[in-house]
Design a protein around this motif. Structure first.
Motif, PDB file in Angstrom:
ATOM      1  N   PRO A  15       0.836  -1.200   0.000  1.00 37.57           N
ATOM      2  CA  PRO A  15       0.000   0.000   0.000  1.00 37.57           C
ATOM      3  C   PRO A  15       0.870   1.250   0.000  1.00 37.57           C
ATOM      4  O   PRO A  15       2.044   1.188   0.370  1.00 37.57           O
ATOM      5  N   GLY A  16       0.306   2.384  -0.380  1.00 43.32           N
ATOM      6  CA  GLY A  16       1.052   3.632  -0.457  1.00 43.32           C
ATOM      7  C   GLY A  16       1.814   3.948   0.822  1.00 43.32           C
ATOM      8  O   GLY A  16       2.957   4.347   0.786  1.00 43.32           O
ATOM      9  N   ASP A  17       1.200   3.769   1.956  1.00 44.00           N
ATOM     10  CA  ASP A  17       1.873   3.979   3.233  1.00 44.00           C
ATOM     11  C   ASP A  17       1.492   2.847   4.163  1.00 44.00           C
ATOM     12  O   ASP A  17       0.435   2.861   4.781  1.00 44.00           O
ATOM     13  N   ILE A  18       2.352   1.876   4.240  1.00 45.11           N
ATOM     14  CA  ILE A  18       2.068   0.675   5.028  1.00 45.11           C
ATOM     15  C   ILE A  18       1.908   1.000   6.508  1.00 45.11           C
ATOM     16  O   ILE A  18       1.247   0.280   7.239  1.00 45.11           O
ATOM     17  N   LEU A  19       2.484   2.123   6.952  1.00 43.23           N
ATOM     18  CA  LEU A  19       2.388   2.485   8.366  1.00 43.23           C
ATOM     19  C   LEU A  19       1.009   2.986   8.761  1.00 43.23           C
ATOM     20  O   LEU A  19       0.742   3.206   9.933  1.00 43.23           O
ATOM     21  N   THR A  20       0.119   3.176   7.806  1.00 44.51           N
ATOM     22  CA  THR A  20      -1.250   3.571   8.136  1.00 44.51           C
ATOM     23  C   THR A  20      -2.154   2.358   8.266  1.00 44.51           C
ATOM     24  O   THR A  20      -3.291   2.486   8.690  1.00 44.51           O
ATOM     25  N   ASP A  21      -1.670   1.174   7.903  1.00 38.70           N
ATOM     26  CA  ASP A  21      -2.449  -0.054   7.973  1.00 38.70           C
ATOM     27  C   ASP A  21      -2.368  -0.612   9.394  1.00 38.70           C
ATOM     28  O   ASP A  21      -1.297  -0.995   9.866  1.00 38.70           O
ATOM     29  N   LYS A  22      -3.505  -0.637  10.066  1.00 34.99           N
ATOM     30  CA  LYS A  22      -3.533  -1.065  11.468  1.00 34.99           C
ATOM     31  C   LYS A  22      -3.028  -2.500  11.634  1.00 34.99           C
ATOM     32  O   LYS A  22      -2.306  -2.811  12.578  1.00 34.99           O
ATOM     33  N   GLU A  23      -3.390  -3.374  10.704  1.00 31.46           N
ATOM     34  CA  GLU A  23      -2.940  -4.764  10.778  1.00 31.46           C
ATOM     35  C   GLU A  23      -1.414  -4.852  10.643  1.00 31.46           C
ATOM     36  O   GLU A  23      -0.762  -5.603  11.368  1.00 31.46           O
ATOM     37  N   ALA A  24      -0.850  -4.063   9.742  1.00 30.67           N
ATOM     38  CA  ALA A  24       0.604  -4.070   9.552  1.00 30.67           C
ATOM     39  C   ALA A  24       1.305  -3.564  10.809  1.00 30.67           C
ATOM     40  O   ALA A  24       2.331  -4.123  11.221  1.00 30.67           O
ATOM     41  N   LEU A  25       0.765  -2.531  11.423  1.00 24.90           N
ATOM     42  CA  LEU A  25       1.367  -2.012  12.650  1.00 24.90           C
ATOM     43  C   LEU A  25       1.263  -3.012  13.794  1.00 24.90           C
ATOM     44  O   LEU A  25       2.200  -3.171  14.586  1.00 24.90           O
ATOM     45  N   GLU A  26       0.130  -3.697  13.883  1.00 26.13           N
ATOM     46  CA  GLU A  26      -0.040  -4.714  14.924  1.00 26.13           C
ATOM     47  C   GLU A  26       0.952  -5.862  14.705  1.00 26.13           C
ATOM     48  O   GLU A  26       1.562  -6.361  15.657  1.00 26.13           O
ATOM     49  N   LEU A  27       1.138  -6.252  13.454  1.00 23.50           N
ATOM     50  CA  LEU A  27       2.112  -7.294  13.126  1.00 23.50           C
ATOM     51  C   LEU A  27       3.523  -6.857  13.508  1.00 23.50           C
ATOM     52  O   LEU A  27       4.298  -7.631  14.091  1.00 23.50           O
TER      53      LEU A  27
END
Length: 123
Positions: A85-97
């Motif tokens: 995605p354009g900014d992976i740091l905005t994806d809650k699942e990615a941050l939780e991972l």
């Protein structure tokens, strides 16, 4: 109109706050503002002043430069595409991972990383 730098800085504030487990309310109280202002900073709706960014960096225990990391590396051309995605740091699942990943002991984390790499190459 939002400026790309303000949006980037806001995302970095949100990312660091989230990684620390700090709420918007806690950050706001620590720097002496309302949590709604933190919301506006994190969305890039409001620009963060230099003195406020200094205060935020001290509360979140990072240098001010942290909020600008990756800014120059952002592609300016839409022709450059990625599977992410354009900014992976905005994806809650990615941050939780990411948060869960760093909670794993280092030797096990390395093995998990190797497994993820193998699985992604097989896909």
């Amino acid at each position: 109109m939002k400026h790309a730098v303000d949006v980037h800085v806001g995302k970095r504030i949100r990312h660091r706050r989230w990684m620390n487990g700090t709420t918007q309310q806690q950050l706001a109280e620590a720097v002496g503002i309302k949590f709604q202002q933190i919301q506006k900073y994190e969305t890039g709706m409001n620009r963060v002043s230099a003195s406020r960014l200094w205060d935020i960096s001290r509360v979140l225990n990072v240098p001010v430069s942290f909020f600008f990391e990756g800014l120059a590396a952002q592609p300016q051309d839409d022709a450059i595409k990625s599977d992410l995605p354009g900014d992976i740091l905005t994806d809650k699942e990615a941050l939780e991972l990411l948060r869960s990943y760093y909670a794993i002991p280092e030797n096990q984390r390395r093995r998990l990383f190797d497994l993820a790499r193998v699985l992604s190459e097989a896909a």
